[in-house]
Every structure is written in C-alpha cells, then in structure tokens.
Design a protein around this motif. Structure first.
Motif, mmCIF file in Angstrom:
data_model
loop_
_atom_site.group_PDB
_atom_site.id
_atom_site.type_symbol
_atom_site.label_atom_id
_atom_site.label_comp_id
_atom_site.label_asym_id
_atom_site.label_seq_id
_atom_site.Cartn_x
_atom_site.Cartn_y
_atom_site.Cartn_z
ATOM 1 N N ILE B 237 0.845 -1.209 0.000
ATOM 2 C CA ILE B 237 0.000 0.000 0.000
ATOM 3 C C ILE B 237 0.879 1.257 0.000
ATOM 4 N N THR B 238 0.394 2.300 -0.647
ATOM 5 C CA THR B 238 1.142 3.562 -0.641
ATOM 6 C C THR B 238 1.174 4.113 0.791
ATOM 7 N N CYS B 239 2.169 4.931 1.100
ATOM 8 C CA CYS B 239 2.326 5.340 2.499
ATOM 9 C C CYS B 239 1.176 6.231 2.984
ATOM 10 N N ASP B 240 0.396 6.799 2.050
ATOM 11 C CA ASP B 240 -0.771 7.585 2.475
ATOM 12 C C ASP B 240 -2.077 6.882 2.090
ATOM 13 N N GLY B 241 -1.984 5.562 1.866
ATOM 14 C CA GLY B 241 -3.154 4.800 1.416
ATOM 15 C C GLY B 241 -4.152 4.493 2.522
ATOM 16 N N LEU B 242 -5.218 3.831 2.131
ATOM 17 C CA LEU B 242 -6.281 3.491 3.075
ATOM 18 C C LEU B 242 -6.574 1.995 3.031
ATOM 19 N N LEU B 243 -6.765 1.422 4.211
ATOM 20 C CA LEU B 243 -7.143 0.010 4.318
ATOM 21 C C LEU B 243 -8.539 -0.084 4.907
ATOM 22 N N MET B 244 -9.358 -0.911 4.283
ATOM 23 C CA MET B 244 -10.709 -1.116 4.796
ATOM 24 C C MET B 244 -10.869 -2.578 5.198
ATOM 25 N N LEU B 245 -11.322 -2.793 6.436
ATOM 26 C CA LEU B 245 -11.541 -4.147 6.946
ATOM 27 C C LEU B 245 -13.035 -4.400 7.075
ATOM 28 N N GLY B 246 -13.398 -5.603 7.496
ATOM 29 C CA GLY B 246 -14.803 -5.905 7.764
ATOM 30 C C GLY B 246 -15.269 -5.168 9.006
ATOM 31 N N ALA B 247 -16.575 -5.050 9.157
ATOM 32 C CA ALA B 247 -17.119 -4.265 10.267
ATOM 33 C C ALA B 247 -16.685 -4.824 11.623
ATOM 34 N N GLY B 248 -16.491 -6.121 11.699
ATOM 35 C CA GLY B 248 -16.120 -6.727 12.978
ATOM 36 C C GLY B 248 -14.623 -6.880 13.164
ATOM 37 N N GLU B 249 -13.857 -6.285 12.273
ATOM 38 C CA GLU B 249 -12.405 -6.471 12.331
ATOM 39 C C GLU B 249 -11.702 -5.180 12.731
ATOM 40 N N THR B 250 -10.490 -5.348 13.225
ATOM 41 C CA THR B 250 -9.684 -4.195 13.605
ATOM 42 C C THR B 250 -8.209 -4.560 13.477
ATOM 43 N N VAL B 251 -7.344 -3.573 13.528
ATOM 44 C CA VAL B 251 -5.914 -3.867 13.544
ATOM 45 C C VAL B 251 -5.387 -3.796 14.977
ATOM 46 N N VAL B 252 -6.217 -3.217 15.850
ATOM 47 C CA VAL B 252 -5.767 -2.979 17.213
ATOM 48 C C VAL B 252 -5.418 -4.309 17.896
ATOM 49 N N GLY B 253 -4.193 -4.402 18.367
ATOM 50 C CA GLY B 253 -3.759 -5.624 19.025
ATOM 51 C C GLY B 253 -3.410 -6.748 18.070
ATOM 52 N N GLN B 254 -3.527 -6.495 16.735
ATOM 53 C CA GLN B 254 -3.260 -7.543 15.764
ATOM 54 C C GLN B 254 -1.945 -7.317 15.039
ATOM 55 N N THR B 255 -1.600 -6.049 14.855
ATOM 56 C CA THR B 255 -0.444 -5.716 14.038
ATOM 57 C C THR B 255 0.001 -4.289 14.320
ATOM 58 N N ASP B 256 1.276 -4.024 14.063
ATOM 59 C CA ASP B 256 1.765 -2.649 14.153
ATOM 60 C C ASP B 256 1.809 -1.997 12.782
ATOM 61 N N ALA B 257 1.458 -2.752 11.766
ATOM 62 C CA ALA B 257 1.620 -2.275 10.390
ATOM 63 C C ALA B 257 0.602 -1.199 10.025
ATOM 64 N N PHE B 258 -0.571 -1.219 10.680
ATOM 65 C CA PHE B 258 -1.619 -0.234 10.372
ATOM 66 C C PHE B 258 -2.139 0.377 11.664
ATOM 67 N N VAL B 259 -2.637 1.592 11.536
ATOM 68 C CA VAL B 259 -3.285 2.243 12.688
ATOM 69 C C VAL B 259 -4.620 2.822 12.233
ATOM 70 N N SER B 260 -5.498 3.069 13.195
ATOM 71 C CA SER B 260 -6.776 3.698 12.864
ATOM 72 C C SER B 260 -6.516 5.061 12.250
#
Ligand SMILES: C[S@@+](CC[C@H](N)C(=O)[O-])C[C@H]1O[C@@H](n2cnc3c(N)ncnc32)[C@H](O)[C@@H]1O
Lengths: 122, 280
Positions: B237-260
């Motif tokens: 992903i580009t450094c200013d890109g956007l990631l969209m997950l499912g409604a029940g998903e999050t990156v919190v506690g899963q990875t350091d690669a993405f933030v809200s």
C-alpha cells in the motif's frame, strides 16, 4: 420502536415476515389485503409497509396508487414490495408507481434487513 | 454417516495449510455438508475414504477441490453499508485530493469472493462519473477460490445474491435479468480485473495500491499468520493509502503495520514503522 405493516393474503408469509421483523426490533401489524392496509395506514401510519402484489379485494399496486392519492394519511410510509412477481417489468412498474424497494420472494432475514436499511429504517 | 473428529480435523488442517483459514471446533460440522457434493462426484462413500485418497494418492487436484469446498464465500453488495459509505465518501474524496496531479488510483480488493464487493465499488465510481472524469481507476479483485473468481468474472448472480444489500434502483441500472439470474452490464464489468490469488503468496501486482479492501478474511487466520499478512498488505500500500476491513475487524492488538485513521474512523492507514513482511 419502528413499526411495519405486513400486507399479504398468505397467513404463512405474514407469520414468517412478522418473525423476522420482530427479530429486527420492529413492532408488527398485519393486513390481509390492500383495502385493510389502507384503512390501517389512515388510522395509524406505520414507518414501512411490506407489500405483496397479488391479493384479493385490493392488489399491492392498487394499494400503492391509493396511498399516493390519499390525503388523510399523516405521514407516508416507506413501501417495500415483497412478492413472487420477479420479472423486470413488474419491478420497474412498482418503482414507477412509487415503491421504495423491492424484495423478491423467497427472501431471508439478511435480505430483508438490508432492504430496510436501504430505505433508512435499520 | 458421521465422521470421526480426527477425520474432520485432518480436513480442517488441509484448509488452513492452503488458505490460512482456521475452522473453529464449533464449525467442524460444516465440513461434512460442504464436502458431500465432492464425495458424490468422486464416488467416495465417506470422509474417511476421502482422507485416505488424499493421503494415499497425494492428489493435489483433489486437495484443491476440498479447499474450494470448505472456504466460506459469504458476501453481499455494500456489506456493512455504513463503512462502505465512509469509504465512498470521505475515503475516496481524500484520495481524489491527494492524487489530483496523477489522476490515477489503484484499488485492490483482496478476498473478493464472488465479486459483490468489487461491483459495489465499481458502482460508486460509475455513478460519480463526473467527479472521476479523466481519471484512471485500476480496480483489481482477487480471491483464492477459483469458483468464486469464475462467478465474479461472469458477473452472474442468483436472485438470492442480487438482492442482498443492493438497492433495487441500482439493480435495474447495472444488471440485466438473464433467466432466473441477473447479469452485470458490460459497462460495469469492464471496470474490474478479477484474478485468482492466495493472500499467503506475494502481492499479485507490481507497484502499490492506494486503497486496499481486505474484509472478513484475516479474521479467520491464526494470529501469527494474520500479523504477517498485515505486513504484506503494508508493503503493498502507498504510504498515504487506506485500508478497509470488515465491520467486525480491527488492527488494534493484531499488528503494528496499520493504525486507525484519525480523521476517518473505521478506516486504517499504514503506520510509518518498519514492519516485518516475512511470510508465516
Ligand atoms: C467471508 S468471504 C468475504 C468476502 C468479502 N470480502 C466480504 O467481506 O464480503 C472471505 C473470502 O476470502 C477468501 N479467502 C480465504 N482465504 C484466502 C486467502 N488465503 N487468499 C485469498 N482469499 C482468501 C475466501 O475464498 C472468501 O471468498
């Protein structure tokens, strides 16, 4: 609580629809044909009408037209057709007559929930 | 016939090896139902016989068919409407401003199943034609399932599928009735490239995507694999890109690669940290 009027001459369909709607937190009323539905809407307009096509006394289309003409209904409910008439001509006719959404039978809970959300009621 | 737990476990493990998808103990019952048609096709009497064939003949094709059958392809148009609208409005508007010079946007739908997600996006672009006039929008949609990708490419949906989440007006506008099915119009189909791709493998394109949708897929990965997959998405992903997950998903506690994303709550942006991208 949001209210829904289920209009269908089949008792089984009304029961199924009521069950689904209640799990979606709707308060449900029932009517067996368009005429009963119209009387109900004039007295206590619901948020949404789930409307069958073929019914004795007054069909879904006739109901929709009467609803459009009525000047005694305080707040026009959303109308979602729910029917086995699944041809494109029927669907277009219903939308042109003012229906807000269209559900083809058979349907399930997720489908109905998504359609109610689309008309702004979920 | 009722399969013993070891047989079911074997098949669930096969699914995980190939796709990363874990099957919870409580969902093992699905295995039998899902594989019934395959047993019938192959003239196998039971799951135990299937496992014997898998082990004895080391039949990769058969293994592939088992994995296909066990994948959960559940999806719908505009799934989780609110998040979808967030992407279509705030998310894409931001990208439009940021890419105003290049007028080019690359979007990757990873795990697109039978195509509803990608078609929903394509509808958004098609209906905002004036806003995107002169833009090149590359919409790539991938899934591990060959059957799902084939259906997505055909753009053919059953009555049941077409009305889940899709407003009737858009159904009439973008699809035509074809017997008991609904077929996407060429104009919309031409906006998307569908390709089979396993998210455990390297990224299926060179360069980077501005927007990645990876929804309701990583949820079923084991934690370590999920972290590695997020790492690979970060690299794609580009450094200013956007990631969209499912409604029940999050990156919190899963990875350091993405933030809200601080401005668009519900979407994620890549973090600036260096992240390990090695495959798990
Ligand atoms: C539950 S569906 C979700 C589809 C869609 N993204 C949505 O949210 O509606 C998950 C999809 O991920 C796909 N999938 C599972 N493991 C995958 C992998 N390792 N690589 C690519 N796709 C995978 C499945 O085949 C399935 O179509």
């Amino acid at each position: 609580m949001k209210t829904c009027l289920v209009v269908d001459d089949s008792k089984v369909i009304r029961k199924v629809a009521r069950h689904i709607l209640e799990t979606l937190s709707f308060e449900v009323a029932e009517a067996e044909d368009g005429q009963q539905a119209l009387i109900h809407c004039e007295a206590t307009p619901p948020d949404v009408v789930l409307l069958d096509w073929n019914m004795p006394v007054m069909s879904g289309m006739e109901f929709l037209q009467a609803l459009g003409r009525s000047n005694v209904i305080a707040r026009r409910p959303k109308v979602v057709f729910c029917t086995t008439e699944n041809g494109i001509a029927h669907i277009k006719a219903a939308i042109e007559a003012g229906a807000d959404e269209y559900v083809m039978k058979p349907f399930d809970r997720d489908t109905l929930a998504s359609k109610l959300q689309i008309v702004g009621l979920a | 016939m009722s399969a013993d737990p070891a047989t079911l476990r074997f098949l669930a493990n096969l699914l995980e090896q190939h796709s990363g998808q874990q099957m919870a103990e409580s969902r093992l019952w699905r295995v039998e139902t899902a594989l019934k048609p395959l047993l019938r096709d192959r003239g196998l009497a039971s799951l135990a016989e299937l496992v014997t064939a898998l082990i004895g003949r080391r039949d990769e094709r058969l293994a592939g068919l088992v994995v296909e059958a066990l994948l959960n392809n559940e999806t719908s148009f505009f799934r989780d409407r609110a998040v979808f609208e967030l992407l279509a409005t705030d998310g894409l508007e931001r990208m439009r401003a940021r890419r105003a010079d290049e007028r080019r946007l690359t979007i990757w739908c990873a795990g697109c199943s039978t195509g509803q997600e990608a078609y929903s996006l394509a509808i958004q672009f098609a209906e905002a034609r004036a806003r995107w006039d002169g833009w090149r929008i590359d919409l790539l949609a991938t899934d591990i399932s060959r059957a799902a990708i084939t259906q997505a490419r055909d753009g053919l949906f059953s009555q049941f599928e077409i009305q889940r989440g899709l407003p009737v007006g858009q159904m009439l506008r973008w699809f035509e009735q074809d017997g008991a099915h609904w077929r996407v119009r060429r104009e919309l189909a031409g906006r998307i490239r569908f390709r089979q791709h396993n998210l455990l493998d390297p990224t299926p394109f060179a360069g980077k995507a501005d927007v990645i949708l990876c929804r309701n897929l990583l949820l079923y990965f084991a934690a370590e694999r999920r972290r590695a997959a997020f790492g690979r998405l970060h690299a794609a992903i580009t450094c200013d890109g956007l990631l969209m997950l499912g409604a029940g998903e999050t990156v919190v506690g899963q990875t350091d690669a993405f933030v809200s994303d601080p401005e668009i709550r519900g979407l994620y942006r890549p973090s600036t940290l260096q992240v390990a991208t090695r495959a798990a």
